[in-house]
Design a protein around this motif. Structure first.
Motif, short mmCIF file in Angstrom:
data_model
loop_
_atom_site.label_atom_id
_atom_site.label_comp_id
_atom_site.label_asym_id
_atom_site.label_seq_id
_atom_site.Cartn_x
_atom_site.Cartn_y
_atom_site.Cartn_z
N ALA A 239 0.81 -1.22 0.00
CA ALA A 239 0.00 0.00 0.00
C ALA A 239 0.85 1.27 0.00
O ALA A 239 0.32 2.36 -0.22
CB ALA A 239 -0.93 0.00 1.21
N GLY A 240 2.15 1.11 0.28
CA GLY A 240 3.01 2.29 0.35
C GLY A 240 2.70 3.13 1.58
O GLY A 240 2.72 4.36 1.52
N ALA A 241 2.37 2.48 2.68
CA ALA A 241 2.01 3.17 3.92
C ALA A 241 2.88 2.61 5.06
O ALA A 241 3.49 1.55 4.94
CB ALA A 241 0.53 2.94 4.23
N ALA A 242 2.88 3.35 6.15
CA ALA A 242 3.63 2.90 7.34
C ALA A 242 2.88 1.73 7.99
O ALA A 242 1.66 1.61 7.87
CB ALA A 242 3.76 4.06 8.32
N GLU A 243 3.64 0.87 8.70
CA GLU A 243 3.03 -0.28 9.38
C GLU A 243 2.01 0.17 10.40
O GLU A 243 0.96 -0.47 10.56
CB GLU A 243 4.11 -1.15 10.02
CG GLU A 243 4.95 -1.91 9.02
CD GLU A 243 5.96 -2.83 9.67
OE1 GLU A 243 5.69 -3.37 10.77
OE2 GLU A 243 7.04 -3.01 9.09
N GLY A 244 2.29 1.26 11.10
CA GLY A 244 1.33 1.79 12.08
C GLY A 244 0.03 2.20 11.42
O GLY A 244 -1.06 2.00 11.99
N THR A 245 0.11 2.75 10.23
CA THR A 245 -1.09 3.14 9.49
C THR A 245 -1.91 1.90 9.12
O THR A 245 -3.14 1.90 9.26
CB THR A 245 -0.71 3.93 8.22
OG1 THR A 245 0.07 5.06 8.60
CG2 THR A 245 -1.93 4.38 7.45
N VAL A 246 -1.23 0.85 8.70
CA VAL A 246 -1.92 -0.38 8.34
C VAL A 246 -2.60 -0.98 9.57
O VAL A 246 -3.74 -1.43 9.50
CB VAL A 246 -0.95 -1.40 7.68
CG1 VAL A 246 -1.61 -2.75 7.49
CG2 VAL A 246 -0.44 -0.86 6.36
N ARG A 247 -1.89 -0.96 10.72
CA ARG A 247 -2.51 -1.48 11.94
C ARG A 247 -3.75 -0.65 12.30
O ARG A 247 -4.77 -1.20 12.75
CB ARG A 247 -1.50 -1.45 13.11
CG ARG A 247 -0.54 -2.62 13.06
CD ARG A 247 0.24 -2.80 14.36
NE ARG A 247 1.37 -1.89 14.51
CZ ARG A 247 2.54 -2.02 13.89
NH1 ARG A 247 2.74 -3.01 13.05
NH2 ARG A 247 3.50 -1.15 14.09
N SER A 248 -3.69 0.64 12.07
CA SER A 248 -4.84 1.52 12.33
C SER A 248 -6.00 1.15 11.40
O SER A 248 -7.16 1.08 11.84
CB SER A 248 -4.43 2.98 12.14
OG SER A 248 -5.55 3.82 12.21
N TRP A 249 -5.70 0.94 10.13
CA TRP A 249 -6.75 0.55 9.17
C TRP A 249 -7.40 -0.77 9.58
O TRP A 249 -8.62 -0.90 9.52
CB TRP A 249 -6.17 0.39 7.77
CG TRP A 249 -5.74 1.65 7.09
CD1 TRP A 249 -6.10 2.93 7.38
CD2 TRP A 249 -4.84 1.73 5.98
NE1 TRP A 249 -5.49 3.82 6.53
CE2 TRP A 249 -4.72 3.10 5.65
CE3 TRP A 249 -4.14 0.81 5.23
CZ2 TRP A 249 -3.92 3.55 4.60
CZ3 TRP A 249 -3.34 1.25 4.18
CH2 TRP A 249 -3.24 2.60 3.88
N LEU A 250 -6.56 -1.71 10.00
CA LEU A 250 -7.09 -3.01 10.42
C LEU A 250 -7.99 -2.86 11.65
O LEU A 250 -9.08 -3.43 11.72
CB LEU A 250 -5.95 -3.99 10.72
CG LEU A 250 -5.23 -4.56 9.50
CD1 LEU A 250 -3.96 -5.29 9.93
CD2 LEU A 250 -6.15 -5.49 8.73
#
Length: 173
Positions: free
Chosen positions: A144-155
């Motif tokens: 996604a080209g995003a930070a891991e923290g951002t992905v955890r937030s999305w999840l």
């Protein structure tokens, strides 16, 4: 079919050089015959038209026959017979094709698809890739080209929205 050269003009024959008069005198009769044979008016007219086009290409020779309309009729009937053969072959081919029955989606899948459709695209992508695609947070972040923290937030937000969606849907089910 035997075709003799013209020695005299038959009663229904057009003058040797007048293709237009010949066409007008014979088109309808041949088209009606093909219609009775094929059962399709438009197809009969198309094939009759094709026969007359082929006649026009050879009009210098065909106009000299005892009965030029017999030549046109034979060409039209040959075209119609060929068309019927091709259609029969196509129908047989289609009949041999196996019809594959695929069951529709289960109610759970339909509910999940509807629920996922309510999520923002980023949350939906993260949920699908993580839970259905079995990708790690790091792999999703790279894709996604995003930070891991951002992905955890999305999840986290996506799961919360899905939990709310299904808890509201529960009484209806």
């Amino acid at each position: 079919m035997t075709v003799r050269q013209q020695t005299g003009s038959p009663p229904d024959a057009a003058p040797a050089g007048d293709f237009t008069a010949f066409y007008q005198a014979h088109f309808h009769r041949i088209a009606v015959q093909l219609y009775a044979y094929l059962g399709d008016h438009a197809e009969a007219q198309d094939l009759t038209q094709e026969a007359f086009c082929r006649t026009l290409e050879r009009w210098d020779r065909v106009s000299g026959y005892d009965d030029p309309s017999a030549w046109v009729r034979r060409v039209a009937w040959n075209l119609a017979t060929s068309r019927l053969r091709r259609m029969r072959t196509a129908v047989r081919h289609l009949a041999r094709q196996r019809e594959e029955h695929v069951p529709g989606p289960e109610p759970d899948r339909v509910a999940l698809t509807r629920a996922l459709a309510t999520l923002p695209a980023s949350q939906r992508q993260a949920i699908v890739l993580h839970h259905l695609g079995h990708l790690s947070v790091r792999e999703i972040a790279e894709q996604a080209g995003a930070a891991e923290g951002t992905v955890r937030s999305w999840l986290s937000r996506g799961r919360a929205a899905l939990a709310t969606y299904f808890s509201e849907e529960a009484p209806d089910a």
